[in-house]
Design a protein around this motif. Structure first.
Motif, PDB file in Angstrom:
ATOM      1  N   ASN A   3       0.831  -1.195   0.000  1.00 22.52           N
ATOM      2  CA  ASN A   3       0.000   0.000   0.000  1.00 22.52           C
ATOM      3  C   ASN A   3       0.868   1.248   0.000  1.00 22.52           C
ATOM      4  O   ASN A   3       2.099   1.179   0.081  1.00 22.52           O
ATOM      5  N   PHE A   4       0.193   2.399  -0.065  1.00 28.45           N
ATOM      6  CA  PHE A   4       0.847   3.688   0.069  1.00 28.45           C
ATOM      7  C   PHE A   4       0.150   4.492   1.159  1.00 28.45           C
ATOM      8  O   PHE A   4      -1.061   4.385   1.353  1.00 28.45           O
ATOM      9  N   VAL A   5       0.929   5.287   1.867  1.00 27.56           N
ATOM     10  CA  VAL A   5       0.378   6.285   2.772  1.00 27.56           C
ATOM     11  C   VAL A   5       0.891   7.637   2.295  1.00 27.56           C
ATOM     12  O   VAL A   5       2.030   7.750   1.834  1.00 27.56           O
ATOM     13  N   THR A   6       0.044   8.658   2.357  1.00 23.45           N
ATOM     14  CA  THR A   6       0.435   9.995   1.942  1.00 23.45           C
ATOM     15  C   THR A   6       0.797  10.816   3.171  1.00 23.45           C
ATOM     16  O   THR A   6       0.008  10.932   4.109  1.00 23.45           O
ATOM     17  N   THR A   7       2.006  11.363   3.174  1.00 22.96           N
ATOM     18  CA  THR A   7       2.496  12.122   4.320  1.00 22.96           C
ATOM     19  C   THR A   7       1.900  13.527   4.321  1.00 22.96           C
ATOM     20  O   THR A   7       1.225  13.946   3.373  1.00 22.96           O
TER      21      THR A   7
END
Length: 276
Positions: A3-7
């Motif tokens: 997955n990706f997390v957006t900072t």
């Protein structure tokens, strides 16, 4: 799962999340110039032990966004905090190798230990790699200028060449694994050149003395005494003088890449520390 997390500054950070969701989380932070893939064997091993294992690609490394600015240790720590918050993790075991050891240490310095149960620093860069008047055991700036030049001039060849001291392949009796060499090269070449160049300054010039002083959880400091990349004297042997009640394990004759070259022993020692 991948997955990706957006900072908070809009950067997408890639991460892997393996194992049972109700298991105690272990977060693995990788070294330069690698990616989360450097921890695959540990992630599978500990997931099979019932832990939830998570590893992310540092910004400008691996599959995460390649950004022009903010490739620095404070931001790396804040990215880790954003990942932890997004997954709502607690009771975490933080494990950092090399530059990743700096990342998890700076995380504690900036964000505390309210979500952290234990800390493991493996061949880690704290408290300070650079030689200064106050840190005479560090490496001279010329060493890091050489890394910058090699990375800029011919990154592909430099990464292949770097595997020789990284894994101790230049020592008598060492057998070079072409697979490990190619995998190191593959991971390194996935990253962005600008961010990797910035990261050299981040891992070499960041001073972690104040961060280490804030560590108040059980801590493992594990290092090879033949580490040619992060020499043990200015690293592990200095860290244990700062972190209260840290446990030191030294692998005699071991190299910087000991999580791979001494994989079974390392996995067992880390498990013993976590369960201890």
């Amino acid at each position: 799962m991948s997955n990706f997390v957006t900072t908070q500054d809009g950067t997408r950070i890639f991460y892997k999340d393996w194992g049972p969701r109700d298991g105690q989380p272990i977060i693995f932070s990788h070294g330069w110039p690698l990616s989360a893939d450097a921890w695959d064997a540990q992630m599978v091993y500990f997931a099979n032990q019932g832990f939830r294992t998570i590893a992310h690609d540092r910004r400008s490394h691996g599959r995460s966004d390649q950004v022009w600015d903010n490739n620095n240790m404070d931001q790396y720590a804040d990215d880790l905090a954003d990942l932890i918050a997004a997954l709502d993790l607690s009771d975490i075991i933080l494990v950092g190798h090399s530059t990743g050891g700096g990342e998890v240490t700076r995380y504690i310095g900036r964000h505390g230990t309210s979500r952290v149960a234990k800390l493991a620093l493996i061949g880690a860069v704290p408290p300070l790699m650079l030689k200064t008047e106050a840190n005479p055991g560090g490496l001279p700036i010329d060493v890091f200028d050489g890394i910058r030049k090699g990375t800029f001039d011919n990154r592909s060849q430099f990464f292949r060449d770097l595997t020789i001291p990284f894994y101790g392949y230049n020592r008598d009796g060492a057998v070079i694994s072409e697979g490990i060499v190619q995998e190191f090269w593959r991971q390194g070449m996935m990253g962005g050149l600008k961010g990797q160049l910035d990261s050299i300054r981040a891992f070499s010039e960041s001073d972690f003395h104040a961060d280490l002083a804030k560590v108040d959880v059980p801590t493992l400091v594990l290092h090879g005494d033949d580490d040619q990349i992060v020499p043990i004297g200015a690293a592990a042997l200095s860290t244990i003088k700062i972190v209260t009640d840290a446990v030191l394990i030294v692998y005699e004759g071991a190299d910087h890449g000991l999580t791979q070259t001494h994989q079974d022993r390392f996995n067992a020692d880390l498990l013993d520390f976590i369960n201890g």
